[in-house]
Motif scaffolding. Structure first.
Motif, PDB file in Angstrom:
ATOM      1  N   ASP A 274      -0.028  11.419   4.434  1.00 44.21           N
ATOM      2  CA  ASP A 274       0.396  11.791   3.076  1.00 44.21           C
ATOM      3  C   ASP A 274       0.323  13.296   2.816  1.00 44.21           C
ATOM      4  O   ASP A 274       0.653  13.756   1.717  1.00 44.21           O
ATOM      5  CB  ASP A 274      -0.405  11.022   2.014  1.00 44.21           C
ATOM      6  CG  ASP A 274      -1.883  11.395   1.988  1.00 44.21           C
ATOM      7  OD1 ASP A 274      -2.288  12.352   2.676  1.00 44.21           O
ATOM      8  OD2 ASP A 274      -2.645  10.710   1.269  1.00 44.21           O
TER       9      ASP A 274
ATOM     10  N   SER B  55       0.834  -1.206   0.000  1.00 33.17           N
ATOM     11  CA  SER B  55       0.000   0.000   0.000  1.00 33.17           C
ATOM     12  C   SER B  55       0.867   1.254   0.000  1.00 33.17           C
ATOM     13  O   SER B  55       0.567   2.230  -0.696  1.00 33.17           O
ATOM     14  CB  SER B  55      -0.950   0.001   1.198  1.00 33.17           C
ATOM     15  OG  SER B  55      -0.234   0.053   2.418  1.00 33.17           O
TER      16      SER B  55
ATOM     17  N   LEU C 226       2.507   1.763  -3.579  1.00 31.10           N
ATOM     18  CA  LEU C 226       1.507   2.219  -4.552  1.00 31.10           C
ATOM     19  C   LEU C 226       1.077   3.649  -4.270  1.00 31.10           C
ATOM     20  O   LEU C 226       0.934   4.456  -5.194  1.00 31.10           O
ATOM     21  CB  LEU C 226       0.296   1.284  -4.536  1.00 31.10           C
ATOM     22  CG  LEU C 226       0.534  -0.137  -5.060  1.00 31.10           C
ATOM     23  CD1 LEU C 226      -0.735  -0.977  -4.895  1.00 31.10           C
ATOM     24  CD2 LEU C 226       0.964  -0.113  -6.523  1.00 31.10           C
ATOM     25  N   TRP C 227       0.882   3.961  -3.002  1.00 35.79           N
ATOM     26  CA  TRP C 227       0.452   5.304  -2.614  1.00 35.79           C
ATOM     27  C   TRP C 227       1.512   6.335  -2.999  1.00 35.79           C
ATOM     28  O   TRP C 227       1.208   7.374  -3.593  1.00 35.79           O
ATOM     29  CB  TRP C 227       0.214   5.336  -1.112  1.00 35.79           C
ATOM     30  CG  TRP C 227      -0.808   6.333  -0.661  1.00 35.79           C
ATOM     31  CD1 TRP C 227      -0.762   7.690  -0.802  1.00 35.79           C
ATOM     32  CD2 TRP C 227      -2.034   6.044   0.012  1.00 35.79           C
ATOM     33  NE1 TRP C 227      -1.868   8.265  -0.243  1.00 35.79           N
ATOM     34  CE2 TRP C 227      -2.670   7.282   0.263  1.00 35.79           C
ATOM     35  CE3 TRP C 227      -2.644   4.873   0.440  1.00 35.79           C
ATOM     36  CZ2 TRP C 227      -3.884   7.371   0.920  1.00 35.79           C
ATOM     37  CZ3 TRP C 227      -3.856   4.966   1.098  1.00 35.79           C
ATOM     38  CH2 TRP C 227      -4.471   6.190   1.330  1.00 35.79           C
ATOM     39  N   CYS C 228       2.768   6.053  -2.646  1.00 34.43           N
ATOM     40  CA  CYS C 228       3.852   6.992  -2.952  1.00 34.43           C
ATOM     41  C   CYS C 228       4.072   7.124  -4.452  1.00 34.43           C
ATOM     42  O   CYS C 228       4.313   8.234  -4.959  1.00 34.43           O
ATOM     43  CB  CYS C 228       5.142   6.546  -2.265  1.00 34.43           C
ATOM     44  SG  CYS C 228       5.103   6.707  -0.469  1.00 34.43           S
ATOM     45  N   PHE C 229       3.988   6.012  -5.169  1.00 32.60           N
ATOM     46  CA  PHE C 229       4.157   6.057  -6.624  1.00 32.60           C
ATOM     47  C   PHE C 229       3.097   6.955  -7.262  1.00 32.60           C
ATOM     48  O   PHE C 229       3.398   7.748  -8.167  1.00 32.60           O
ATOM     49  CB  PHE C 229       4.072   4.646  -7.208  1.00 32.60           C
ATOM     50  CG  PHE C 229       4.221   4.588  -8.703  1.00 32.60           C
ATOM     51  CD1 PHE C 229       5.451   4.823  -9.292  1.00 32.60           C
ATOM     52  CD2 PHE C 229       3.124   4.314  -9.515  1.00 32.60           C
ATOM     53  CE1 PHE C 229       5.595   4.785 -10.681  1.00 32.60           C
ATOM     54  CE2 PHE C 229       3.255   4.279 -10.895  1.00 32.60           C
ATOM     55  CZ  PHE C 229       4.500   4.510 -11.484  1.00 32.60           C
ATOM     56  N   TYR C 230       1.883   6.876  -6.756  1.00 32.75           N
ATOM     57  CA  TYR C 230       0.783   7.664  -7.329  1.00 32.75           C
ATOM     58  C   TYR C 230       0.948   9.154  -7.030  1.00 32.75           C
ATOM     59  O   TYR C 230       0.894   9.980  -7.956  1.00 32.75           O
ATOM     60  CB  TYR C 230      -0.555   7.163  -6.787  1.00 32.75           C
ATOM     61  CG  TYR C 230      -1.748   7.917  -7.330  1.00 32.75           C
ATOM     62  CD1 TYR C 230      -2.190   7.700  -8.636  1.00 32.75           C
ATOM     63  CD2 TYR C 230      -2.414   8.859  -6.550  1.00 32.75           C
ATOM     64  CE1 TYR C 230      -3.274   8.402  -9.147  1.00 32.75           C
ATOM     65  CE2 TYR C 230      -3.492   9.561  -7.049  1.00 32.75           C
ATOM     66  CZ  TYR C 230      -3.930   9.336  -8.349  1.00 32.75           C
ATOM     67  OH  TYR C 230      -4.990  10.033  -8.845  1.00 32.75           O
ATOM     68  N   ILE C 231       1.164   9.500  -5.741  1.00 31.27           N
ATOM     69  CA  ILE C 231       1.151  10.924  -5.405  1.00 31.27           C
ATOM     70  C   ILE C 231       2.480  11.626  -5.685  1.00 31.27           C
ATOM     71  O   ILE C 231       2.505  12.832  -5.962  1.00 31.27           O
ATOM     72  CB  ILE C 231       0.740  11.151  -3.932  1.00 31.27           C
ATOM     73  CG1 ILE C 231       1.727  10.504  -2.960  1.00 31.27           C
ATOM     74  CG2 ILE C 231      -0.664  10.656  -3.686  1.00 31.27           C
ATOM     75  CD1 ILE C 231       1.392  10.763  -1.485  1.00 31.27           C
TER      76      ILE C 231
ATOM     77  N   TYR D   3       4.895  10.495  -8.061  1.00 27.14           N
ATOM     78  CA  TYR D   3       5.396  10.320  -9.425  1.00 27.14           C
ATOM     79  C   TYR D   3       4.297  10.496 -10.471  1.00 27.14           C
ATOM     80  O   TYR D   3       4.385  11.384 -11.318  1.00 27.14           O
ATOM     81  CB  TYR D   3       6.086   8.956  -9.553  1.00 27.14           C
ATOM     82  CG  TYR D   3       7.321   8.870  -8.699  1.00 27.14           C
ATOM     83  CD1 TYR D   3       8.538   9.410  -9.118  1.00 27.14           C
ATOM     84  CD2 TYR D   3       7.278   8.289  -7.428  1.00 27.14           C
ATOM     85  CE1 TYR D   3       9.669   9.370  -8.322  1.00 27.14           C
ATOM     86  CE2 TYR D   3       8.399   8.251  -6.614  1.00 27.14           C
ATOM     87  CZ  TYR D   3       9.597   8.787  -7.069  1.00 27.14           C
ATOM     88  OH  TYR D   3      10.716   8.765  -6.263  1.00 27.14           O
ATOM     89  N   LEU D   4       3.249   9.690 -10.423  1.00 28.01           N
ATOM     90  CA  LEU D   4       2.181   9.843 -11.418  1.00 28.01           C
ATOM     91  C   LEU D   4       1.500  11.203 -11.314  1.00 28.01           C
ATOM     92  O   LEU D   4       1.126  11.802 -12.321  1.00 28.01           O
ATOM     93  CB  LEU D   4       1.147   8.723 -11.259  1.00 28.01           C
ATOM     94  CG  LEU D   4       1.580   7.305 -11.650  1.00 28.01           C
ATOM     95  CD1 LEU D   4       0.408   6.342 -11.532  1.00 28.01           C
ATOM     96  CD2 LEU D   4       2.139   7.270 -13.075  1.00 28.01           C
ATOM     97  N   LYS D   5       1.318  11.678 -10.072  1.00 22.64           N
ATOM     98  CA  LYS D   5       0.672  12.977  -9.854  1.00 22.64           C
ATOM     99  C   LYS D   5       1.659  13.974  -9.236  1.00 22.64           C
ATOM    100  O   LYS D   5       1.296  14.788  -8.397  1.00 22.64           O
ATOM    101  CB  LYS D   5      -0.545  12.812  -8.946  1.00 22.64           C
ATOM    102  CG  LYS D   5      -1.660  11.981  -9.548  1.00 22.64           C
ATOM    103  CD  LYS D   5      -2.334  12.702 -10.715  1.00 22.64           C
ATOM    104  CE  LYS D   5      -3.493  11.915 -11.266  1.00 22.64           C
ATOM    105  NZ  LYS D   5      -4.184  12.632 -12.361  1.00 22.64           N
ATOM    106  N   ARG D   6       2.877  13.933  -9.698  1.00 20.68           N
ATOM    107  CA  ARG D   6       3.927  14.791  -9.147  1.00 20.68           C
ATOM    108  C   ARG D   6       3.539  16.264  -9.260  1.00 20.68           C
ATOM    109  O   ARG D   6       3.130  16.719 -10.326  1.00 20.68           O
ATOM    110  CB  ARG D   6       5.244  14.533  -9.890  1.00 20.68           C
ATOM    111  CG  ARG D   6       6.454  15.209  -9.260  1.00 20.68           C
ATOM    112  CD  ARG D   6       7.722  14.809  -9.986  1.00 20.68           C
ATOM    113  NE  ARG D   6       8.919  15.391  -9.377  1.00 20.68           N
ATOM    114  CZ  ARG D   6       9.572  14.865  -8.363  1.00 20.68           C
ATOM    115  NH1 ARG D   6       9.166  13.720  -7.856  1.00 20.68           N
ATOM    116  NH2 ARG D   6      10.647  15.454  -7.860  1.00 20.68           N
TER     117      ARG D   6
END
Length: 293
Positions: free
Chosen positions: A221, A54, A57-62, A64-67
């Protein structure tokens, strides 16, 4: 309680053990273990996987994907900070896993007020029990958390470990379980105490304990969700910067009732007003007026 009544609980925990351990560990390594240690191993592996997967995935999303969408670039924690949080959490995880193991043992032996099947009560009764359970847990975690701040030795030797993360660029979802082991256990203890007070569905209790890993990731977060009355990350970030506000867990109600609530929106308005006042003072200063004369 007689043994036949307890069989459903034993069957259920044995089923969870077979599902998790059978998928992750060779049968010869876990099957010979006593039931209690099988349960501990299942909780340890399940908790670790939930925390790591979790969090990643959470860190990757906020980050990198939503940098820069949710978090400014200068507020994104470093990889070093996140790895330290993972290290602290992993040192504590074997101890964290003992709490659900002990609670399951108590239920299996008939010491708690649990029921095994939803059909044992009506849906209305089930929902009422869950609501009372959550209120009890919210109250218990609020006061446990507050006393970990107010009682100086508890803060110094336990809770301070978590509060080294006191700025937005040091907080991340991985900070959610980065506690001294005893600190993390104390804050989860209300979940177990509630079993002696409120009739509770056993599987729901286990699910809520493990959902703590998701919830604590969420409130670290630094993204303010603005969903009333949820005690989201906006409120909890203030807790990490002031140390004296927003002790609550799921909602803002306990902080509101006991006078420790601080609203992130009010904070932003105050900062904006202070900035505007500072700009106005600068514009009206003699040196500024003289430059235009």
């Amino acid at each position: 309680m007689n043994g036949s009544h307890l069989n459903p609980f034993l069957e259920e925990t044995a089923f969870y053990n077979r599902i998790v351990l059978g998928s992750l560990v060779p049968n010869g390594l876990w099957a010979p273990l006593p039931h209690f240690f099988q349960t501990w191993l299942r909780n340890y592996l399940g908790g670790t996987l939930l925390y790591i997967v979790s969090g990643v995935l959470w860190c990757f999303y906020i980050y990198y994907l939503k940098r820069s969408v949710y978090i400014p670039k200068d507020a994104i924690p470093s990889n070093k900070a996140m790895l330290l949080q993972i290290y602290v959490a992993m040192k504590a995880m074997p101890w964290y896993s003992a709490l659900p193991t002990i609670s399951e043992y108590m239920v299996e032996n008939g010491w708690a007020r649990c029921f095994s099947r939803l059909s044992d009560v009506s849906w209305l009764a089930y929902l009422m029990y869950v609501a009372i359970y959550l209120i009890f847990v919210e109250f218990g975690i609020y006061w446990m958390h507050r006393e970990l701040h107010d009682i100086k030795p508890l803060y110094k030797y336990l809770h301070a470990t978590h509060h080294i993360y006191n700025k937005q660029n040091t907080l991340s979802p991985f900070a959610g379980l980065a506690f001294h082991p005893l600190d993390g256990i104390l804050q989860a203890v209300p979940h177990v105490i509630a079993l002696f007070v409120v009739p509770m569905h056993f599987t729901t209790h286990i699910a809520l304990l493990f959902m703590e890993a998701i919830w604590t990731a969420n409130i670290h977060d630094c993204i303010h969700s603005k969903i009333w009355p949820v005690m989201g990350a906006g409120y909890h970030t203030i807790h990490h910067t002031t140390y004296r506000h927003n002790y609550g867990h799921y909602t803002i109600w306990m902080d509101w009732m006991f006078g420790t609530l601080r609203d992130p929106i009010d904070d932003e308005l105050k900062k904006l007003a202070k900035k505007m006042l500072s700009s106005l003072r600068g514009a009206l200063s003699p040196s500024y007026l003289f430059s235009w004369s």
